[in-house]
Motif scaffolding. Structure first.
Motif, PDB file in Angstrom:
ATOM      1  N   GLU A  45       0.812  -1.220   0.000  1.00 20.96           N
ATOM      2  CA  GLU A  45       0.000   0.000   0.000  1.00 20.96           C
ATOM      3  C   GLU A  45       0.848   1.274   0.000  1.00 20.96           C
ATOM      4  N   LYS A  47       3.387   2.277  -1.737  1.00 15.59           N
ATOM      5  CA  LYS A  47       3.681   2.867  -3.047  1.00 15.59           C
ATOM      6  C   LYS A  47       2.495   3.677  -3.563  1.00 15.59           C
ATOM      7  N   GLN A  48       1.292   3.123  -3.423  1.00 14.80           N
ATOM      8  CA  GLN A  48       0.094   3.813  -3.878  1.00 14.80           C
ATOM      9  C   GLN A  48      -0.180   5.059  -3.047  1.00 14.80           C
ATOM     10  N   ILE A  49       0.048   4.961  -1.748  1.00  9.57           N
ATOM     11  CA  ILE A  49      -0.163   6.118  -0.866  1.00  9.57           C
ATOM     12  C   ILE A  49       0.767   7.258  -1.251  1.00  9.57           C
ATOM     13  N   SER A  51       2.209   7.787  -4.109  1.00 10.10           N
ATOM     14  CA  SER A  51       1.836   8.298  -5.426  1.00 10.10           C
ATOM     15  C   SER A  51       0.650   9.263  -5.328  1.00 10.10           C
ATOM     16  N   GLU A  52      -0.355   8.876  -4.553  1.00 10.60           N
ATOM     17  CA  GLU A  52      -1.541   9.721  -4.416  1.00 10.60           C
ATOM     18  C   GLU A  52      -1.216  11.024  -3.687  1.00 10.60           C
ATOM     19  N   THR A  55       0.542  13.358  -6.138  1.00 10.74           N
ATOM     20  CA  THR A  55      -0.427  13.924  -7.088  1.00 10.74           C
ATOM     21  C   THR A  55      -1.236  15.032  -6.434  1.00 10.74           C
TER      22      THR A  55
END
Length: 211
Positions: A45, A47-49, A51-52, A55
């Motif tokens: 999780e 990596k996604q956190i 990235s978000e 952004t």
């Protein structure tokens, strides 16, 4: 960039704790520890956190740049026409520039708060998952208390035997191979406003929560 600091909630006076305290009279106290930063960095999780967050931070930065550009454009226009402005027009333009500048300052403050809220929202599911698996590992191994040995900031654990470290057991419980070198969940360095100091951690049984 530094990883998010996790706050440990004080939750010792629960029915489960009281039962465990009773059992301690018959069995030796067993204490374990885990590096929350290490475990969190290994979770997919993270990596996604990250990235978000990047952004979202970029979106806030773009809004700030737009507001700053508007202020700069109007200020240059004011300088170019100042000599021919009447006192009333000049005062009106100055007031407009002051309002724009104040608006930018307020946006910086609200943007930082918004970024922090976004961090907490994104991290909560990962923290809940981490908490659940810490509890499972602790129960399965007869561990009464678990401390955070996070090497960042001021760790709660200054010395302990290696066999007390349950970090890899927690990762395996989640189906994660230890040492996978997953990206660490970090806070963007270019936040629209200065990043406040990281939250300190305080000892508890095992509970983890966002602030």
């Amino acid at each position: 960039m530094k990883i998010f600091r996790l706050t440990l909630a004080a939750a010792l006076l629960t029915a489960g704790t009281l039962a465990a305290t009773s059992a301690q009279a018959q069995a030796p106290l067993k204490i374990g520890y885990t590096d929350v930063q290490y475990v969190l960095s290994q979770m997919p999780e993270s990596k996604q956190i990250e990235s978000e967050l990047k952004t979202y931070n970029s979106q806030l930065e773009n809004q700030l740049k737009s507001k700053s550009s508007e202020l700069e454009t109007k200020y240059k226009a004011y300088q170019a026409g100042e000599a021919t402005m009447t006192d009333v027009v000049k005062a009106d333009k100055q007031k407009e520039l002051q309002n724009l500048q104040q608006s930018i300052q307020e946006f910086q403050q609200s943007a930082q708060q918004s970024l922090q809220q976004k961090q907490q929202t994104l991290l909560k599911p990962a923290l809940d998952k981490l908490q659940k698996n810490i509890d499972l590992v602790a129960d399965e191994n007869g561990i009464t208390y678990v401390f955070n040995s996070d090497g960042g900031g001021s760790p709660l654990l200054l010395h302990a035997p290696k066999d007390g470290d349950i970090s890899d057991m927690v990762l395996k419980k989640m189906g994660i191979t230890p040492g996978a070198n997953a990206p660490v969940v970090r806070q963007p360095t270019n936040a629209p406003a200065p990043t406040p100091a990281a939250n300190k951690t305080t000892p508890s049984k095992t509970k983890i929560k966002t602030k």
